[in-house]
Design a protein around this motif. Sequence first.
Motif, PDB file in Angstrom:
ATOM      1  N   UNK A 177     -41.549  66.793   5.366  1.00 35.27           N
ATOM      2  CA  UNK A 177     -42.230  65.496   5.385  1.00 35.27           C
ATOM      3  C   UNK A 177     -43.223  65.475   6.546  1.00 35.27           C
ATOM      4  N   UNK A 178     -44.474  65.222   6.229  1.00 32.48           N
ATOM      5  CA  UNK A 178     -45.533  65.153   7.235  1.00 32.48           C
ATOM      6  C   UNK A 178     -46.236  63.811   7.145  1.00 32.48           C
ATOM      7  N   UNK A 179     -46.444  63.177   8.281  1.00 30.10           N
ATOM      8  CA  UNK A 179     -47.260  61.968   8.355  1.00 30.10           C
ATOM      9  C   UNK A 179     -48.637  62.334   8.897  1.00 30.10           C
ATOM     10  N   UNK A 180     -49.674  61.918   8.190  1.00 30.63           N
ATOM     11  CA  UNK A 180     -51.041  62.128   8.649  1.00 30.63           C
ATOM     12  C   UNK A 180     -51.596  60.769   9.068  1.00 30.63           C
ATOM     13  N   UNK A 181     -52.038  60.676  10.321  1.00 30.48           N
ATOM     14  CA  UNK A 181     -52.445  59.395  10.902  1.00 30.48           C
ATOM     15  C   UNK A 181     -53.873  59.476  11.436  1.00 30.48           C
ATOM     16  N   UNK A 182     -54.855  59.171  10.594  1.00 33.63           N
ATOM     17  CA  UNK A 182     -56.244  59.203  11.069  1.00 33.63           C
ATOM     18  C   UNK A 182     -56.697  57.865  11.632  1.00 33.63           C
ATOM     19  N   UNK A 183     -57.742  57.931  12.437  1.00 31.64           N
ATOM     20  CA  UNK A 183     -58.445  56.716  12.839  1.00 31.64           C
ATOM     21  C   UNK A 183     -59.431  56.321  11.752  1.00 31.64           C
TER      22      UNK A 183
END
Length: 241
Positions: A177-183
Amino acid sequence: MTGTLTRRRLLITGASSGIGAATARLAASAGARVALIARRDAELTALAEEIGGLAVPADVTDAAALIAAVDRAADELGGLDGVVASAGVARPIHVATDDPADMANLVQVNVIGLLHTLRATVPHLIASGAGDVVVLSSLSGRRVPRDTMGVYSGTKFAAHAIAEGLRLELAEHPVRVTTVAPGYVATPIADAATGSDADRFRADVAAHGMSPVTVAHLIVTALTTPREAELVELAVRPTGE
């Protein structure tokens, strides 16, 4: 990217535009067989034809329709190896004075829709023997950037928590499980934003937003990382934000 997606069976929500569409194109170019989910049938079908993918239109807030779409995708692809949960909306609104319907929509799409997506896909990922979940969150899931982003940030804090809880839940299964958190990212989400601060939000995205392709590369990196490693979170902001 650190590897290949050849023969990997990938499902992407929010795939008709923005980060979802960019990820679909990049994953297909890396060899994946891609199923596309979104509400907009025409855009989804056009993208599927472009990349040789499978269009399965559905609304992530409709649990029954989403399960049917995911099951159809898994059946036609012969299973699922990965899901990219990128469906989402952004509405810069004040808690005390703006339309409660906008608040409810944020929660329905960004939180309930995510939960529906995970419940529909995780059994297929477990069955694959080497599955991946990528949850598209936001840097706003790590802090509240301004006074009109409290509700949106709340939904993205929830996305972070849901992803982390799922990781713990799946500890005995071969699913990462990976969370990708962009601005800021320059996507149609900004164009569709409503609320008292929508114009300023659109201006900020226009001035500083990254290309969706940049975020798509991070997603594909997570999917292609060797199985001995799990990228827990990829947080990225535009250099000018």
